[in-house]
Design a protein around this motif. Structure first.
Motif, short mmCIF file in Angstrom:
data_model
loop_
_atom_site.label_atom_id
_atom_site.label_comp_id
_atom_site.label_asym_id
_atom_site.label_seq_id
_atom_site.Cartn_x
_atom_site.Cartn_y
_atom_site.Cartn_z
N GLY A 157 9.10 16.98 15.88
CA GLY A 157 9.50 15.62 16.25
C GLY A 157 8.36 14.86 16.88
O GLY A 157 8.16 13.67 16.62
N ARG A 158 7.57 15.56 17.71
CA ARG A 158 6.42 14.91 18.33
C ARG A 158 5.37 14.57 17.30
O ARG A 158 4.69 13.54 17.41
N LYS A 159 5.22 15.42 16.29
CA LYS A 159 4.26 15.11 15.22
C LYS A 159 4.69 13.89 14.42
O LYS A 159 3.86 13.10 13.98
N LEU A 160 6.02 13.74 14.27
CA LEU A 160 6.52 12.56 13.55
C LEU A 160 6.16 11.26 14.27
O LEU A 160 5.92 10.24 13.63
N LEU A 161 6.12 11.32 15.60
CA LEU A 161 5.78 10.13 16.37
C LEU A 161 4.36 9.65 16.09
O LEU A 161 4.04 8.48 16.32
N LEU A 162 3.51 10.54 15.60
CA LEU A 162 2.13 10.19 15.32
C LEU A 162 1.91 9.63 13.93
O LEU A 162 0.80 9.22 13.59
N THR A 163 2.95 9.61 13.11
CA THR A 163 2.81 9.16 11.73
C THR A 163 2.88 7.63 11.64
O THR A 163 3.45 6.97 12.51
N ARG A 164 2.32 7.10 10.57
CA ARG A 164 2.37 5.65 10.35
C ARG A 164 3.81 5.15 10.15
O ARG A 164 4.15 4.07 10.67
N PRO A 165 4.68 5.88 9.40
CA PRO A 165 6.07 5.41 9.28
C PRO A 165 6.77 5.25 10.62
O PRO A 165 7.59 4.34 10.79
N ALA A 166 6.46 6.10 11.60
CA ALA A 166 7.09 5.97 12.92
C ALA A 166 6.68 4.66 13.58
O ALA A 166 7.49 3.97 14.20
N TRP A 167 5.40 4.30 13.43
CA TRP A 167 4.91 3.03 14.00
C TRP A 167 5.61 1.85 13.34
O TRP A 167 6.04 0.91 14.02
N TRP A 168 5.73 1.91 12.02
CA TRP A 168 6.40 0.82 11.30
C TRP A 168 7.88 0.75 11.64
O TRP A 168 8.47 -0.33 11.67
#
Length: 207
Positions: A5-16
């Motif tokens: 879950g923490r790795k997902l926060l670092l992805t571009r889709p999470a930012w968008w």
């Protein structure tokens, strides 16, 4: 939060995703405007709604560091600048709705209104400080100011939050309706208390 879950926060889709969620209130207001769903006083509705989202954005932005530190989620730091700029967007819309729809872009009337009603100039001061923060939120400004001076400058966000709550309280005082003001004030007080507790020098145990 699990590691994945923490790795997902670092992805571009999470930012968008955070950006899209932050723009949803604006899209909703646009939809209500098109559908003539702003009620009997559209100007008041828009001013109130954009002001509410500015306060919510300030609280969310200030909550990032406590959550990041207390729960060990350093990945949340990448959303702080985005939330700050979204908050500034709603603050600008709040001011624009007042100037354009409530005052009809009459600069003389606006000047008189600002001087006559203190809660407006308090809100204007908050917007000016927020403008300074938005203008220096980019990497080039960080390099130009230096890390320490940049961090010191951006601590003004707490003053912005205090002024914003005072602006809201002063506006509501005419109607003696303080329920929502109290909620924002308590949230801000908790966040300020956490920051002060972190900044307070801890006493070392006696040898």
């Amino acid at each position: 939060m699990p590691v994945w879950g923490r790795k997902l926060l670092l992805t571009r889709p999470a930012w968008w995703l955070v950006l899209c969620l932050g723009l949803m209130p604006l899209l909703h207001l646009g939809w209500l405007t098109v559908q003539d769903g702003l009620g009997a006083n559209p100007a008041e509705y828009l001013i109130r709604a954009t002001g509410d989202w500015t306060l919510r954005g300030l609280c969310l932005g200030l909550a990032i560091t406590p959550v990041r530190v207390q729960w060990g989620w350093p990945e949340l730091a990448r959303f702080r600048r985005l939330l700050g700029l979204l908050t500034y967007l709603y603050a600008c819309l709040h001011l624009t709705c007042y100037v354009l729809f409530d005052m009809g872009l009459d600069l003389q009337e606006i000047a008189v209104d600002v001087l006559k009603r203190p809660f407006i100039w308090v809100g204007l001061c908050a917007w000016l400080l927020l403008s300074v923060m938005a203008a220096t939120s980019f990497n080039r400004a960080v390099r130009w100011l230096g890390g320490m001076r940049w961090r010191a400058l951006h601590r003004v966000v707490y003053a912005v939050a205090v002024l914003a709550v005072l602006h809201f309280w002063w506006m509501r005082s005419a109607k003696s309706n303080f329920n929502e003001v109290l909620v924002y004030a308590l949230v801000l007080a908790a966040l300020l208390a956490w920051r002060l507790q972190r900044a307070w020098p801890k006493r070392r145990p006696a040898a």
